[in-house]
Scaffold this motif. Structure first.
Motif, mmCIF file in Angstrom:
data_model
loop_
_atom_site.group_PDB
_atom_site.id
_atom_site.type_symbol
_atom_site.label_atom_id
_atom_site.label_comp_id
_atom_site.label_asym_id
_atom_site.label_seq_id
_atom_site.Cartn_x
_atom_site.Cartn_y
_atom_site.Cartn_z
ATOM 1 N N GLN A 96 -4.181 11.010 6.115
ATOM 2 C CA GLN A 96 -4.809 9.598 6.179
ATOM 3 C C GLN A 96 -4.088 8.944 5.043
ATOM 4 O O GLN A 96 -3.587 7.562 5.288
ATOM 5 N N ALA A 97 -4.432 9.568 3.889
ATOM 6 C CA ALA A 97 -3.561 8.847 3.019
ATOM 7 C C ALA A 97 -2.062 8.535 2.819
ATOM 8 O O ALA A 97 -1.749 7.295 2.471
ATOM 9 N N SER A 98 -1.340 9.546 3.412
ATOM 10 C CA SER A 98 -0.012 9.229 3.542
ATOM 11 C C SER A 98 0.234 8.062 4.601
ATOM 12 O O SER A 98 1.080 7.300 4.296
ATOM 13 N N LEU A 99 -0.574 8.066 5.839
ATOM 14 C CA LEU A 99 -0.296 7.064 6.896
ATOM 15 C C LEU A 99 -0.485 5.629 6.215
ATOM 16 O O LEU A 99 -0.083 4.750 6.699
ATOM 17 N N ARG A 100 -1.905 5.683 5.693
ATOM 18 C CA ARG A 100 -2.030 4.329 4.993
ATOM 19 C C ARG A 100 -1.368 3.939 3.719
ATOM 20 O O ARG A 100 -1.691 2.730 3.406
ATOM 21 N N ASN A 101 -0.679 5.031 3.121
ATOM 22 C CA ASN A 101 -0.305 4.555 1.602
ATOM 23 C C ASN A 101 -1.341 4.084 0.805
ATOM 24 O O ASN A 101 -1.057 3.265 -0.092
ATOM 25 N N THR A 102 -2.317 4.808 0.993
ATOM 26 C CA THR A 102 -3.499 4.510 -0.121
ATOM 27 C C THR A 102 -3.989 6.018 -0.812
ATOM 28 O O THR A 102 -4.008 7.069 -0.110
ATOM 29 N N THR A 103 -4.559 6.002 -1.952
ATOM 30 C CA THR A 103 -4.922 7.023 -2.560
ATOM 31 C C THR A 103 -6.570 7.642 -2.450
ATOM 32 O O THR A 103 -6.792 8.500 -3.022
ATOM 33 N N GLU A 104 -7.442 6.539 -2.076
ATOM 34 C CA GLU A 104 -8.521 6.860 -1.799
ATOM 35 C C GLU A 104 -9.062 8.192 -1.123
ATOM 36 O O GLU A 104 -9.837 8.892 -1.718
#
Length: 127
Positions: A96-104
């Protein structure tokens, strides 16, 4: 060039440690590698270095696969099944972090994996 040489040095150092390690030490090495790669992934996402992020994500997923493959579901019973679920959850959060380019999503993964690592360290100190 430095990056390639340093990577070769790192690989040699890890292989040397692994050659003389017991199972518990190998598992701890996997946790160390995972958590180091997680921090790299955070840096790559924040720095918008998406190709490097993809490589780091792939490494983390391979490490999770190795941890999961090390579980003995027959002998480990409910504990091993719970560990497998935690590894699967972490893998889903990494994706999910990779797909969204987010670190949360990686914050939770860091917490889970750090807690598991501490548990493994505790096992070693009791042995």
């Amino acid at each position: 060039m430095f990056d390639t040489g340093y990577s070769a040095y790192q690989n040699t150092a890890v292989e040397g440690k692994a050659a003389g390690a017991d199972v518990q030490q190998l598992v701890l090495m996997l946790f160390d590698g995972f958590l180091e790669e997680l921090e790299r992934t955070v840096g790559h996402i924040n720095g918008r270095r998406f190709e490097r992020k993809a490589n780091s994500v792939e490494k983390m997923l391979r490490i999770l696969g190795g941890l999961e493959a090390s579980l003995d579901l027959d002998k480990g019973g409910e504990l091993a099944a719970n560990m497998a679920r935690l590894y699967d959850h972490c893998g889903q959060q990494v994706l999910q972090a990779s797909l969204r380019n987010t670190t949360e999503p990686l914050d939770n993964v860091r917490t889970v994996m750090t807690n598991l690592q501490e548990g493994w360290k505790g096992i070693g100190s009791q042995a």
